[in-house]
Scaffold this motif. Structure first.
Motif, PDB file in Angstrom:
ATOM      1  N   MET A 155      -9.023  14.960 -10.386  1.00 13.77           N
ATOM      2  CA  MET A 155      -8.851  15.737 -11.615  1.00 13.77           C
ATOM      3  C   MET A 155      -7.839  16.847 -11.448  1.00 13.77           C
ATOM      4  O   MET A 155      -7.419  17.483 -12.409  1.00 13.77           O
ATOM      5  N   LYS A 156      -7.493  17.097 -10.200  1.00 20.07           N
ATOM      6  CA  LYS A 156      -6.504  18.114  -9.935  1.00 20.07           C
ATOM      7  C   LYS A 156      -5.174  17.586 -10.464  1.00 20.07           C
ATOM      8  O   LYS A 156      -4.775  16.478 -10.141  1.00 20.07           O
ATOM      9  N   SER A 157      -4.515  18.367 -11.256  1.00 20.21           N
ATOM     10  CA  SER A 157      -3.300  17.832 -11.864  1.00 20.21           C
ATOM     11  C   SER A 157      -2.270  17.546 -10.788  1.00 20.21           C
ATOM     12  O   SER A 157      -2.183  18.247  -9.795  1.00 20.21           O
ATOM     13  N   GLY A 158      -1.532  16.479 -10.974  1.00 18.32           N
ATOM     14  CA  GLY A 158      -0.494  16.158 -10.006  1.00 18.32           C
ATOM     15  C   GLY A 158      -0.846  15.016  -9.081  1.00 18.32           C
ATOM     16  O   GLY A 158       0.025  14.387  -8.524  1.00 18.32           O
ATOM     17  N   THR A 159      -2.160  14.741  -8.878  1.00 14.69           N
ATOM     18  CA  THR A 159      -2.531  13.665  -7.963  1.00 14.69           C
ATOM     19  C   THR A 159      -2.173  12.308  -8.557  1.00 14.69           C
ATOM     20  O   THR A 159      -1.639  11.437  -7.876  1.00 14.69           O
ATOM     21  N   LYS A 160      -2.501  12.129  -9.817  1.00 15.05           N
ATOM     22  CA  LYS A 160      -2.109  10.936 -10.577  1.00 15.05           C
ATOM     23  C   LYS A 160      -2.666   9.629 -10.036  1.00 15.05           C
ATOM     24  O   LYS A 160      -2.075   8.575 -10.252  1.00 15.05           O
ATOM     25  N   ILE A 161      -3.764   9.662  -9.293  1.00 16.02           N
ATOM     26  CA  ILE A 161      -4.360   8.403  -8.837  1.00 16.02           C
ATOM     27  C   ILE A 161      -5.218   7.866  -9.980  1.00 16.02           C
ATOM     28  O   ILE A 161      -6.132   8.539 -10.429  1.00 16.02           O
ATOM     29  N   ASP A 162      -4.904   6.645 -10.429  1.00 21.62           N
ATOM     30  CA  ASP A 162      -5.597   6.155 -11.625  1.00 21.62           C
ATOM     31  C   ASP A 162      -6.737   5.199 -11.302  1.00 21.62           C
ATOM     32  O   ASP A 162      -7.449   4.758 -12.190  1.00 21.62           O
ATOM     33  N   ASP A 163      -6.911   4.837 -10.029  1.00 22.24           N
ATOM     34  CA  ASP A 163      -7.973   3.897  -9.664  1.00 22.24           C
ATOM     35  C   ASP A 163      -8.559   4.347  -8.334  1.00 22.24           C
ATOM     36  O   ASP A 163      -7.892   4.353  -7.309  1.00 22.24           O
ATOM     37  N   ILE A 164      -9.833   4.721  -8.363  1.00 21.93           N
ATOM     38  CA  ILE A 164     -10.471   5.313  -7.181  1.00 21.93           C
ATOM     39  C   ILE A 164     -10.552   4.321  -6.023  1.00 21.93           C
ATOM     40  O   ILE A 164     -10.642   4.703  -4.861  1.00 21.93           O
ATOM     41  N   ARG A 165     -10.472   3.027  -6.338  1.00 18.15           N
ATOM     42  CA  ARG A 165     -10.611   2.016  -5.284  1.00 18.15           C
ATOM     43  C   ARG A 165      -9.469   2.050  -4.270  1.00 18.15           C
ATOM     44  O   ARG A 165      -9.617   1.613  -3.135  1.00 18.15           O
ATOM     45  N   TYR A 166      -8.317   2.595  -4.684  1.00 14.96           N
ATOM     46  CA  TYR A 166      -7.207   2.746  -3.741  1.00 14.96           C
ATOM     47  C   TYR A 166      -7.613   3.561  -2.515  1.00 14.96           C
ATOM     48  O   TYR A 166      -7.105   3.373  -1.427  1.00 14.96           O
ATOM     49  N   LEU A 167      -8.539   4.507  -2.743  1.00  7.30           N
ATOM     50  CA  LEU A 167      -8.898   5.429  -1.676  1.00  7.30           C
ATOM     51  C   LEU A 167      -9.563   4.723  -0.503  1.00  7.30           C
ATOM     52  O   LEU A 167      -9.542   5.205   0.612  1.00  7.30           O
ATOM     53  N   PHE A 168     -10.208   3.586  -0.774  1.00  6.50           N
ATOM     54  CA  PHE A 168     -10.860   2.840   0.296  1.00  6.50           C
ATOM     55  C   PHE A 168     -10.153   1.509   0.567  1.00  6.50           C
ATOM     56  O   PHE A 168     -10.653   0.677   1.286  1.00  6.50           O
ATOM     57  N   GLY A 169      -8.992   1.315  -0.059  1.00 10.50           N
ATOM     58  CA  GLY A 169      -8.282   0.054   0.075  1.00 10.50           C
ATOM     59  C   GLY A 169      -7.421  -0.012   1.331  1.00 10.50           C
ATOM     60  O   GLY A 169      -7.073  -1.081   1.796  1.00 10.50           O
ATOM     61  N   ASN A 170      -7.094   1.156   1.905  1.00 10.91           N
ATOM     62  CA  ASN A 170      -6.312   1.223   3.134  1.00 10.91           C
ATOM     63  C   ASN A 170      -5.004   0.440   3.081  1.00 10.91           C
ATOM     64  O   ASN A 170      -4.610  -0.207   4.050  1.00 10.91           O
ATOM     65  N   ASP A 171      -4.350   0.474   1.940  1.00  8.79           N
ATOM     66  CA  ASP A 171      -2.998  -0.060   1.846  1.00  8.79           C
ATOM     67  C   ASP A 171      -2.068   1.031   2.396  1.00  8.79           C
ATOM     68  O   ASP A 171      -2.053   2.153   1.888  1.00  8.79           O
ATOM     69  N   LEU A 172      -1.337   0.699   3.457  1.00  8.93           N
ATOM     70  CA  LEU A 172      -0.553   1.746   4.126  1.00  8.93           C
ATOM     71  C   LEU A 172       0.532   2.329   3.221  1.00  8.93           C
ATOM     72  O   LEU A 172       0.927   3.472   3.372  1.00  8.93           O
ATOM     73  N   ARG A 173       0.952   1.539   2.240  1.00 17.53           N
ATOM     74  CA  ARG A 173       1.941   2.069   1.287  1.00 17.53           C
ATOM     75  C   ARG A 173       1.328   3.159   0.414  1.00 17.53           C
ATOM     76  O   ARG A 173       2.010   4.020  -0.117  1.00 17.53           O
ATOM     77  N   PHE A 174       0.002   3.092   0.266  1.00 17.77           N
ATOM     78  CA  PHE A 174      -0.723   4.150  -0.457  1.00 17.77           C
ATOM     79  C   PHE A 174      -0.944   5.344   0.463  1.00 17.77           C
ATOM     80  O   PHE A 174      -0.625   6.485   0.127  1.00 17.77           O
ATOM     81  N   LEU A 175      -1.452   5.053   1.665  1.00 15.33           N
ATOM     82  CA  LEU A 175      -1.806   6.139   2.594  1.00 15.33           C
ATOM     83  C   LEU A 175      -0.595   6.978   2.985  1.00 15.33           C
ATOM     84  O   LEU A 175      -0.708   8.177   3.212  1.00 15.33           O
ATOM     85  N   GLU A 176       0.584   6.345   3.075  1.00 18.09           N
ATOM     86  CA  GLU A 176       1.760   7.085   3.544  1.00 18.09           C
ATOM     87  C   GLU A 176       2.224   8.131   2.518  1.00 18.09           C
ATOM     88  O   GLU A 176       3.076   8.952   2.804  1.00 18.09           O
ATOM     89  N   GLN A 177       1.631   8.087   1.312  1.00 23.03           N
ATOM     90  CA  GLN A 177       2.058   9.042   0.286  1.00 23.03           C
ATOM     91  C   GLN A 177       1.348  10.391   0.390  1.00 23.03           C
ATOM     92  O   GLN A 177       1.604  11.303  -0.394  1.00 23.03           O
ATOM     93  N   PHE A 178       0.395  10.477   1.344  1.00 27.31           N
ATOM     94  CA  PHE A 178      -0.372  11.736   1.417  1.00 27.31           C
ATOM     95  C   PHE A 178      -0.204  12.445   2.750  1.00 27.31           C
ATOM     96  O   PHE A 178       0.068  11.833   3.738  1.00 27.31           O
TER      97      PHE A 178
END
Lengths: 345, 621
Positions: A322-345
């Motif tokens: 909910m913090k503005s700027g994060t823009k993650i639209d699907d919570i499942r990404y957080l446990f999906g361990n796609d390295l293209r996702f993880l490298e963004q943080f």
């Protein structure tokens, strides 16, 4: 002809020697040995004259290649030892971007947790840890939710295939961090300012739910604790976490383990409570909170005539999203361990 | 549970100048969250989220009652429009023989028989109201029962009186595997302990509180109707409806508790409505079996406590007025809880909630905590988690978060099984972090030739008669990294955490260039230390060199290392540098703390080293 074999050996020997070299001086010695006036390579060139004319061209070419190879591996090694790249074009070199070290990534959930801890720390809250696989008693009964109570439906609880305990009931994956409340009280140390951040589990999976997730739970028990203190702590959190000008609002709700119970809203970061396309009437729902129910204090061995308290427990991922700027639209990404996702943080 | 409430219907009960938006906001801030306002046929239909403690508000009446207290506090007029309920003319003609096997099944049992019923369509106004709340019109008699459920929150049922064979009802608990076909045509096999009704011929004619049976339903030929209004044991209804997976509107209301005193007036109003719509009349006496006497419930009003919970001063007058507006009757220092809040309000804290929510939580100021700061010993494990995370991040590792549950192939024998898993792939709680991390490597094949991952999380090993062991583990999995480098990373992490004697750990080759290490992080923390000890510096210089040895088969690094270190006290540092085939290179540093070490000294030391190593066949290269 055995010249080619010799050439291979010369290269191998050089590589072996280079590998063992650790100082610039040693390297210099090798360079003299190979590339010097009386060096191995010079001597090779002189051998060209010793072979029949028709083979000279071919051998010359081979030795030339070897020389180039030898220069390349030597300069590579030099670069490694001295840290200076072997370049001829210094203008180009100076214009190069820096070569970054390989740095990994700390998961966004860990980052969110650290941020939350840092906010509550100055208020005297201490982080604790309680079991993730827990007895039903601490997850429900101790929180004023008897076995048959419909309120339990709200928690989509995972049950474990294990013999139930006579006193504590069935084994569950704790569906909320509130199961730590009574455990904290039973430690017997008052007053309490607890921050319990832990992995929980619920039987749901969709765009905004995952079967494993994290909650953070604040619990305060002390003399003279009132709803205004809860409100103060929540405002403190909101302005530090979401932004200086953000405020919270309490609305009525119901939880068995708090009385009164609240739903906590935060004013929309875009319109600040006026109402806009992104929010519901200017406010966004953050999560639940309330004043600790006397039955919960009782289960924790605390006299509710003398002590009162408040508690709140929210999803780490949800709050962070909910913090503005994060823009993650699907919570499942957080446990999906796609390295293209993880490298963004 | 969300309930649909049309604003036009609410206006049967209250007269107000508030617009739909005002009503929604006032309700949300003082009572229940209005999720949205649906525009249906020119009406505003509120979608209200009613909390599980407030079964009384799953009705138009319930929401209207709240508004009566809430609207005036939000600056709107609100006048209650009293409706009088007529008591019907009873006739001692049609009878019902009722046997209740266990009084706790049905605390209150009420019914009347209506005769000369002409089943037909309901008037448009009723059909439309039902449609707005999402219920299909099914004919006048059934429509009235549904209408009353939405209006009063009291579920009711209509039987065809003549299909109750022997005009006899036996209310009892079901036996295991008894079968009933419900109104929706579904044949249901019952577990034991479900409340059912058997007629004079031994047929099951009602799945009580959940749904009626097909064999006794009202149809177009029905002449006599038994109108049936009950209060059931909420726990049995809930258990039955959950185990049958049949969560009807009726069941959801019964399990949250019914207004015990509202039963009769609902019955009277419903029978009057049916009589009016179907040309029927009451043909029996009132059947009202009270199996559980409810005494008036009083709660003491502790004004001081209410103020303490609020944190602001709310005057006695305001407290009293608020409670009275919500239907609490004042009786000296106490109030009598209204019958529709009987299960919900029991203690001062409950009254405080009523008073403060009407005062407006949003009106409370925020105060930061004062008072004593608790004296606690910090759990250092969180500190060490952060040390490890930062260290690994800076060595190029990605932190992963995986689900606690995984498939059978990923766990060891002592894994805990989930009784109600989401799917087969999430059937067991994990016993190791590595299998899921290896799956992450495989799932990110094209990402890079070199991948380094870690996770810090608990695993779960079952324990006889107790909660499982759930230690915090650190799992590392890499691709494209050699074993010695991975070991080095782990050992460097140990150094970072101040671990002086390394615990043993195994780097396991999982094939395809994948290596894995798992370390019990809780055990590691026990070995960790924040203490840094200073060794006095000497003014003498050391001499450094590299030595390469040929090491024969069967000799380990540790053997060679020990021999070298034992051969002189003046070896201040010995480190592994490189290996190529059987050639092992050490970096070695010589230092004499008493005097400046000379090259003659080191030569002597070296000689000693060579001599000692010769015994195990290790030679200088």
């Amino acid at each position: 002809m055995n010249d080619s074999l010799n050439l291979e050996n010369i290269k191998k020997e050089l590589e072996e020697k280079l590998r063992k070299v650790s100082s610039e001086q040693d390297l210099l010695n090798i360079q003299i040995e190979y590339f010097g006036k009386k060096g191995i390579l010079r001597q090779l060139f002189s051998k060209v004259l010793e072979v029949p004319v028709e083979q000279r061209k071919d051998l010359g070419e081979k030795i030339n290649n070897l020389k180039k190879e030898a220069e390349r591996v030597t300069s590579e090694r030099r670069a490694k030892i001295t840290g200076v790249e072997a370049v001829e074009n210094t203008d180009l070199y100076d214009s190069l971007p820096g070569r970054k070290p390989e740095i990994g990534h700390i998961h966004i959930i860990s980052q969110a947790i650290n941020e939350i801890v840092d906010i509550f720390k100055p208020l005297g809250f201490t982080r604790v840890r309680y079991p993730e696989v827990e007895w039903e008693y601490y997850a429900f009964e101790a929180l004023n939710m008897p076995l048959t109570h419909p309120a339990r439906d709200e928690w989509e609880t995972f049950f474990i295939n294990a013999a139930p305990d006579k006193k504590y009931g069935r084994m569950v994956v704790t569906p909320h961090t509130s199961s730590g409340q009574v455990r904290e009280m039973l430690k017997g140390n008052l007053p309490i300012r607890m921050l319990n951040i832990s992995r929980c589990g619920r039987r749901q999976i969709d765009i905004s739910h995952v079967p494993s997730f994290y909650q953070f739970e604040g619990l305060v028990v002390d003399k003279e604790i009132s709803t205004t203190h809860l409100k103060g702590v929540l405002d403190y959190f909101a302005s530090n976490f979401f932004g200086e000008d953000r405020k919270t609002r309490l609305r009525p709700y119901h939880f068995r383990f708090t009385e009164p119970s609240f739903e906590v809203d935060i004013d929309c970061g875009i319109c600040h409570g006026k109402g806009c396309k992104l929010c519901k009437e200017g406010w966004l729902e953050l999560g639940g909170a309330g004043m600790v129910h006397p039955n919960v204090l009782k289960a924790g061995g605390i006299d509710s005539k003398e002590y009162t308290g408040f508690a709140f427990g929210w999803g780490v991922e949800r709050t962070y999203m909910m913090k503005s700027g994060t823009k993650i639209d699907d919570i499942r990404y957080l446990f999906g361990n796609d390295l293209r996702f993880l490298e963004q943080f | 549970m969300n309930v649909l409430i049309p604003y036009s219907w609410i206006k049967d009960y209250i007269k107000t100048n508030a617009k739909a938006e005002n009503v929604a906001k006032a309700l949300s801030l003082h009572a229940f969250s209005v999720e949205k306002i649906n525009k249906i046929k020119g009406d505003d239909v509120f979608e209200v989220e009613v909390t599980p403690n407030r079964g009384d508000a799953l009705s138009v009446l319930g929401v209207a009652r709240e508004l009566k207290a809430v609207l005036p506090r939000s600056g709107f007029k609100c006048e209650w429009m009293q409706k009088d309920v007529k008591i019907p003319q009873f006739e001692d003609k049609d009878k019902l023989d009722v046997i209740i096997k266990d009084k706790s099944l049905v605390p209150r049992f009420c019914a009347v028989v209506l005769e000369n019923v002409k089943v037909g369509k309901s008037p448009k106004v009723i059909e439309e109201r039902l449609e707005k709340v999402g219920i299909r019109a099914l004919g006048n008699v059934i429509d009235v029962t549904n209408y009353m459920m939405m209006d009063k929150g009291q579920p009711m049922h209509a039987f065809d009186y003549d299909k109750i064979l022997g005009h006899k009802m036996i209310v009892r608990e079901s036996k295991h595997d008894e079968v009933i076909t419900t109104l929706d045509g579904v044949e249901r096999k019952l577990p034991s302990g479900v409340i059912v009704i058997e007629d004079g011929e031994g047929r099951l004619i009602d799945l009580c509180g959940i749904m009626g049976a097909k064999n006794s339903e009202v149809d177009e030929n029905t002449n006599k109707v038994l109108l049936f209004v009950q209060v059931y044991d909420p726990v049995r209804i809930r258990r039955a409806s959950m185990s049958l997976g049949h969560r009807t509107d009726a069941a959801l209301r019964f399990e949250k508790g019914i207004d015990y005193e509202g039963v009769l007036s609902s019955l009277f109003e419903a029978s009057e409505m049916i009589c009016g719509l179907s040309g029927s009349n009451v043909s029996s006496n009132l059947i009202d079996i009270v199996n559980e006497e409810r005494k008036l419930k009083s709660v003491a009003v502790d004004y001081e406590k209410i103020n303490r919970i609020a944190g602001v001063e709310i005057s006695k007058e305001v407290v009293n007025q608020t409670l009275s507006d919500l239907g609490f009757e004042s009786k000296g220092e106490s109030v009598v809880v209204p019958s529709w809040r009987y299960d919900d309000v029991s203690i001062t804290e409950d009254l405080a909630e009523e008073v403060i929510r009407l005062y407006g939580y949003y009106n409370l100021p925020g105060k930061l905590l004062t008072g004593e700061v608790p004296l606690v010993h910090k759990d250092l494990s969180f500190h060490w988690e952060d040390v490890a995370r930062l260290f690994l991040k800076h060595d190029g590792f990605f932190e992963c978060y995986s689900y606690s549950a995984t498939s059978k192939k990923n766990v060891s024998k002592d894994a805990l099984e989930i009784i109600n898993p989401l799917n087969e792939d999430l059937l067991f709680l994990k016993t190791s972090l590595l299998p899921q991390l290896l799956e992450v490597i495989d799932g990110n094949k094209g990402y890079s030739d070199k991948i380094k991952l870690f996770e810090l999380a608990s695993v779960y090993h079952s324990k006889e008669g107790d909660l499982p062991n759930q230690p915090l583990m650190l799992g590392l999995v890499t691709k494209g990294i050699n074993k010695v480098d991975l070991k080095g990373i782990v050992e460097a992490l140990f150094d970072e955490m101040g671990v002086s004697s390394y615990p043993s750990f195994n780097v396991i080759n999982h094939g395809g260039g994948r290596l894995g290490v798992e370390i019990n992080f809780e055990e590691l923390i026990k070995l960790s230390s924040k203490v840094k000890t200073y060794t006095p510096l000497t003014s003498f210089n050391s001499i450094k060199e590299d030595l390469t040895f040929e090491v024969p088969e069967g000799i380990t690094y540790q053997q060679v290392e020990r021999i070298i270190l034992c051969s002189s006290e003046r070896i201040s540092k010995l480190e592994f540098k490189d290996i190529y085939k059987n050639a092992l290179t050490f970096s070695i540093e010589y230092l004499d703390k008493e005097k400046q070490i000379s090259s003659e000294d080191t030569q002597e030391i070296r000689k000693n080293i060579f001599k000692s190593l010769e015994n195990i066949g290790v030679r200088l290269r």
